[in-house]
Design an enzyme around this catalytic site. Structure first.
Site, PDB file in Angstrom:
ATOM      1  CE  LYS A  13       5.284  62.719  57.072  1.00 13.27           C
ATOM      2  NZ  LYS A  13       6.231  63.749  56.625  1.00 13.27           N
ATOM      3  NE  ARG A  88       6.976  65.516  62.443  1.00 11.59           N
ATOM      4  CZ  ARG A  88       5.953  65.806  61.636  1.00 11.59           C
ATOM      5  NH1 ARG A  88       4.770  65.330  61.881  1.00 11.59           N
ATOM      6  NH2 ARG A  88       6.144  66.562  60.581  1.00 11.59           N
ATOM      7  NE  ARG A 127       4.104  71.149  52.200  1.00 15.88           N
ATOM      8  CZ  ARG A 127       4.273  70.185  53.098  1.00 15.88           C
ATOM      9  NH1 ARG A 127       4.382  68.939  52.705  1.00 15.88           N
ATOM     10  NH2 ARG A 127       4.322  70.465  54.368  1.00 15.88           N
ATOM     11  NE  ARG A 160       2.013  73.254  56.956  1.00 20.17           N
ATOM     12  CZ  ARG A 160       2.285  71.951  57.040  1.00 20.17           C
ATOM     13  NH1 ARG A 160       1.562  71.085  56.347  1.00 20.17           N
ATOM     14  NH2 ARG A 160       3.241  71.517  57.800  1.00 20.17           N
ATOM     15  NE  ARG A 171       7.852  71.424  58.925  1.00 18.96           N
ATOM     16  CZ  ARG A 171       6.939  71.370  57.960  1.00 18.96           C
ATOM     17  NH1 ARG A 171       6.820  72.347  57.104  1.00 18.96           N
ATOM     18  NH2 ARG A 171       6.158  70.319  57.854  1.00 18.96           N
TER      19      ARG A 171
END
Ligand code: AMP
Length: 220
Positions: A13, A88, A127, A160, A171
């Site tokens: 996204k 969300r 990531r 992160r 998540r």
């Protein structure tokens, strides 16, 4: 255009939002980026949000809606916006409808980026984010020019806290339970457009742009 990007964490996204906001000249609004900027700055909002984010849970709706309402009041949202990672939950989507109605606005489309879970877990392992400015990278698909260093500000690239494997799985569970029902919510409103998020990044951007232009022509 007033758009939402919907998809699991790691569906791409953020990357698509950067490309689309440039092409469409509309602001990219990532609630996750807003929370992270507040955490870096040590604000009260940041402190409150951090406990939820680090546990892979959602920040409460009231807190999230307050930052979204503030953001929508800014001048740059007059000609449109692209939400990334918001809404969300169904209550957030309902509140957004009310807020937009109060501003005489409505959504044009909701872009769903579809990616299977196993691809997501693999992707999230690569990531990286800049510790200083928050820019996102991926060691395979969006590598920095110099390993471990941000192209934009020279800051160090880190993983992160919420991209660690245990948190990623949490998540994904949160996504299935709380966010996935939004697909039906927006399908009912005839706003949902599906895209295959496993394709090449630029190819997906092009497909989305072509489709959105078609939608505009149809007056959506
Ligand atoms: P993101 O960068 O969009 O993946 O967001 C990172 C984290 O911020 C999420 O896992 C949530 O804990 C929190 N967050 C971001 N956006 C929202 C939202 N709309 N509602 C609740 N929590 C959010």
């Amino acid at each position: 255009m007033r758009l939402i990007l919907l998809g699991a964490p790691g569906a791409g996204k953020g990357t698509q939002a950067v490309n689309l906001s440039k092409e469409l000249h509309i602001p990219h609004i990532s609630t996750g980026d807003i929370f992270r900027a507040n955490i870096r700055e040590g604000t009260e909002l940041g402190l409150k949000a951090k406990t939820y984010i680090d546990a892979g849970k959602l920040v409460p709706d009231t807190l999230t809606m307050s930052i979204v309402e503030d953001r929508l009041q800014k001048d740059d949202c007059r000609n449109g916006f692209l939400f990334d990672g918001f809404p969300r939950t169904i209550p957030q989507a309902e509140s957004l409808e009310d807020v937009l109605a109060g501003m005489n606005m409505e959504l044009d489309a909701v872009i769903s980026l579809d990616v299977p879970n196993e691809v997501i877990v693999r992707r999230m392992a690569g990531r990286r984010v800049c510790k200083n400015c928050g820019r996102n990278y991926h060691i395979v698909t969006i590598p920095p020019k110099q390993e471990g260093i941000c192209d934009k500000c020279g800051g160090p690239l880190i993983i992160r806290d919420d991209d660690r494997e245990e948190t990623v799985l949490e998540r994904l569970k949160t996504y299935t339970k709380k966010t996935e029902p939004l697909i039906g919510f927006y399908e009912k409103r005839n706003l949902l457009l599906h895209f295959d998020g496993t394709k090449d990044i630029l190819e997906t951007t092009r497909e989305i742009m072509d489709c959105i232009k078609g939608q505009c022509a149809k007056g959506v």
